[in-house]
Design an enzyme around this catalytic site. Structure first.
Site, PDB file in Angstrom:
ATOM      1  N   SER A   1       7.377   3.228  -4.394  1.00  0.00           N
ATOM      2  CA  SER A   1       7.703   2.753  -5.747  1.00  0.00           C
ATOM      3  C   SER A   1       6.558   3.039  -6.724  1.00  0.00           C
ATOM      4  O   SER A   1       6.733   2.930  -7.931  1.00  0.00           O
ATOM      5  CB  SER A   1       7.973   1.248  -5.706  1.00  0.00           C
ATOM      6  OG  SER A   1       6.844   0.584  -5.157  1.00  0.00           O
ATOM      7  N   GLU A   2       5.369   3.394  -6.177  1.00  0.00           N
ATOM      8  CA  GLU A   2       4.198   3.653  -7.024  1.00  0.00           C
ATOM      9  C   GLU A   2       3.967   5.146  -7.255  1.00  0.00           C
ATOM     10  O   GLU A   2       2.848   5.559  -7.586  1.00  0.00           O
ATOM     11  CB  GLU A   2       2.936   3.058  -6.388  1.00  0.00           C
ATOM     12  CG  GLU A   2       2.941   1.552  -6.257  1.00  0.00           C
ATOM     13  CD  GLU A   2       2.829   0.832  -7.593  1.00  0.00           C
ATOM     14  OE1 GLU A   2       2.914   1.491  -8.649  1.00  0.00           O
ATOM     15  OE2 GLU A   2       2.669  -0.393  -7.559  1.00  0.00           O
TER      16      GLU A   2
ATOM     17  N   GLY B   1       0.797  -1.221   0.000  1.00  0.00           N
ATOM     18  CA  GLY B   1       0.000   0.000   0.000  1.00  0.00           C
ATOM     19  C   GLY B   1       0.831   1.272   0.000  1.00  0.00           C
ATOM     20  O   GLY B   1       2.028   1.261   0.325  1.00  0.00           O
TER      21      GLY B   1
ATOM     22  N   HIS C   1      -3.269  -7.223  -8.865  1.00  0.00           N
ATOM     23  CA  HIS C   1      -2.469  -6.332  -8.025  1.00  0.00           C
ATOM     24  C   HIS C   1      -3.269  -5.794  -6.824  1.00  0.00           C
ATOM     25  O   HIS C   1      -3.051  -6.227  -5.704  1.00  0.00           O
ATOM     26  CB  HIS C   1      -1.935  -5.191  -8.919  1.00  0.00           C
ATOM     27  CG  HIS C   1      -1.003  -4.262  -8.230  1.00  0.00           C
ATOM     28  ND1 HIS C   1      -0.180  -3.396  -8.914  1.00  0.00           N
ATOM     29  CD2 HIS C   1      -0.759  -4.030  -6.917  1.00  0.00           C
ATOM     30  CE1 HIS C   1       0.539  -2.694  -8.051  1.00  0.00           C
ATOM     31  NE2 HIS C   1       0.197  -3.066  -6.831  1.00  0.00           N
TER      32      HIS C   1
ATOM     33  N   HIS D   1      -3.605   3.616  -2.194  1.00  0.00           N
ATOM     34  CA  HIS D   1      -3.472   2.338  -2.910  1.00  0.00           C
ATOM     35  C   HIS D   1      -3.306   1.240  -1.869  1.00  0.00           C
ATOM     36  O   HIS D   1      -2.519   1.393  -0.920  1.00  0.00           O
ATOM     37  CB  HIS D   1      -2.256   2.375  -3.839  1.00  0.00           C
ATOM     38  CG  HIS D   1      -1.842   1.017  -4.306  1.00  0.00           C
ATOM     39  ND1 HIS D   1      -2.688   0.188  -5.007  1.00  0.00           N
ATOM     40  CD2 HIS D   1      -0.685   0.322  -4.147  1.00  0.00           C
ATOM     41  CE1 HIS D   1      -2.065  -0.952  -5.270  1.00  0.00           C
ATOM     42  NE2 HIS D   1      -0.847  -0.897  -4.751  1.00  0.00           N
TER      43      HIS D   1
HETATM   44  P1  13P Z   1       5.657   0.819  -1.751  1.00  0.00           P
HETATM   45  O1  13P Z   1       6.025   0.337  -0.358  1.00  0.00           O
HETATM   46  O2  13P Z   1       6.882   1.067  -2.603  1.00  0.00           O
HETATM   47  O3  13P Z   1       4.771   2.010  -1.688  1.00  0.00           O
HETATM   48  O4  13P Z   1       4.897  -0.357  -2.509  1.00  0.00           O
HETATM   49  C1  13P Z   1       3.829  -1.021  -1.915  1.00  0.00           C
HETATM   50  C2  13P Z   1       2.864  -1.563  -2.913  1.00  0.00           C
HETATM   51  O5  13P Z   1       1.763  -1.896  -2.543  1.00  0.00           O
HETATM   52  C3  13P Z   1       3.252  -1.663  -4.335  1.00  0.00           C
HETATM   53  O6  13P Z   1       2.156  -1.999  -5.112  1.00  0.00           O
END
Ligand code: 13P
Length: 269
Positions: free
Chosen positions: A85-86, A39, A168, A105
């Site tokens: 990363s998102e 998330g 996902h 997310h």
């Molecule tokens: P991050 O920890 O980089 O935000 O990624 C978590 C995630 O749910 C990727 O889909």
């Protein structure tokens, strides 16, 4: 301290926004929507500033100092950790939706099950869901954190406030952080109710006429809720003294209201 509740639309300091994101991270984790380090959550601090969760940390255990500020190109402006990363997906949504000020997310299990099955949540099975969320499409799979993912999502961002991401998870967004989080909760609720009807082997759908009436109600409800939320912190005490109520809005709040009303109006036509 991380707050137990957060409010709609209030004008907040950066410190309060940081605490609110940590509260939402904890709620996502406690509800089982974001296991392990899954998330990410962000909010728009200003024209070229996004406050976002760091990568690879439990979103239920963050402190306000863990958060990262990035600009609209995704470059880190402040913070010691690496941004989610998102971040490209968050930036895409802010770019395409000027009315959106927060993005969530997560991977709530039932809605993510629908995403993994490639089944959209688009059947009018409950009036509250038609009003609260409309339909929730599935974006084709794209590798997380790459332009493949943003390309599959881009065509859906304008017309929806919640998107299932194939194989996902789910992304939701709204005019403030509480809206973005509540839409995540509503999406998971929608998926659970849909699953129960499928287990029962029967779905009685609302008629086209009923859905049309609900869409009209949705536009009125959204505009009303938005103006009430935006007005709340800036409303003077005039109404209590019997004089006509005067509401003060910042330019940004007014623009958000107008954008939201135009968008809702277009979506019901
Ligand atoms: P991050 O920890 O980089 O935000 O990624 C978590 C995630 O749910 C990727 O889909």
């Amino acid at each position: 301290m991380i707050p137990e509740s957060i409010s709609h639309g209030a004008v907040k300091t950066e410190e309060e926004h940081r605490r609110d994101i940590c509260a939402v991270g904890r709620w996502l984790h406690e509800r089982g929507y974001a296991a392990a380090t899954d998330g990410n959550v962000s909010l728009r601090l200003g024209a070229d500033r996004i406050l976002i969760t760091p990568t690879s940390i439990s979103k239920g255990m963050m402190t306000p100092e863990d958060l990262v500020i990035i600009d609209s190109e995704g470059c880190r402006v402040s913070g010691l950790r690496k941004a989610s990363s998102e971040l490209a997906m968050h930036l895409l949504i802010y770019r395409l939706r000027p009315d959106v000020n927060a993005v969530c997310h997560a991977h709530p299990p039932t809605a993510t099950g629908y995403a993994a099955a490639g089944i959209p949540l688009d059947k009018p099975i409950l009036c509250e869901l038609v009003i609260g969320l409309g339909t929730v499409p599935v974006a084709r799979y794209g590798t997380p954190g790459t332009s493949e993912l943003t390309c599959t999502m881009a065509p859906l961002v304008q017309g929806h406030d919640s998107i299932l991401m194939a194989n996902h998870g789910v992304v939701t967004y709204g005019p403030d952080l509480l809206d973005a989080f509540l839409r995540m909760e509503t999406t998971e609720h929608f998926a659970r109710v849909a699953l129960v009807t499928e287990l029962l082997g029967k779905q009685v759908l609302l008629s086209g006429g009923d859905v049309e009436k609900l869409h009209a109600a949705r536009a009125r409800y959204a505009a009303g809720a938005q103006s009430a939320a935006s007005a709340a912190p800036a409303t003077s005490a005039a109404s209590e003294s019997g004089t006509p109520e005067r509401v003060t809005l910042t330019r940004r709040e007014l623009e958000t209201l107008i954008d939201e009303a135009v968008r809702r109006d277009r979506s019901v036509r």
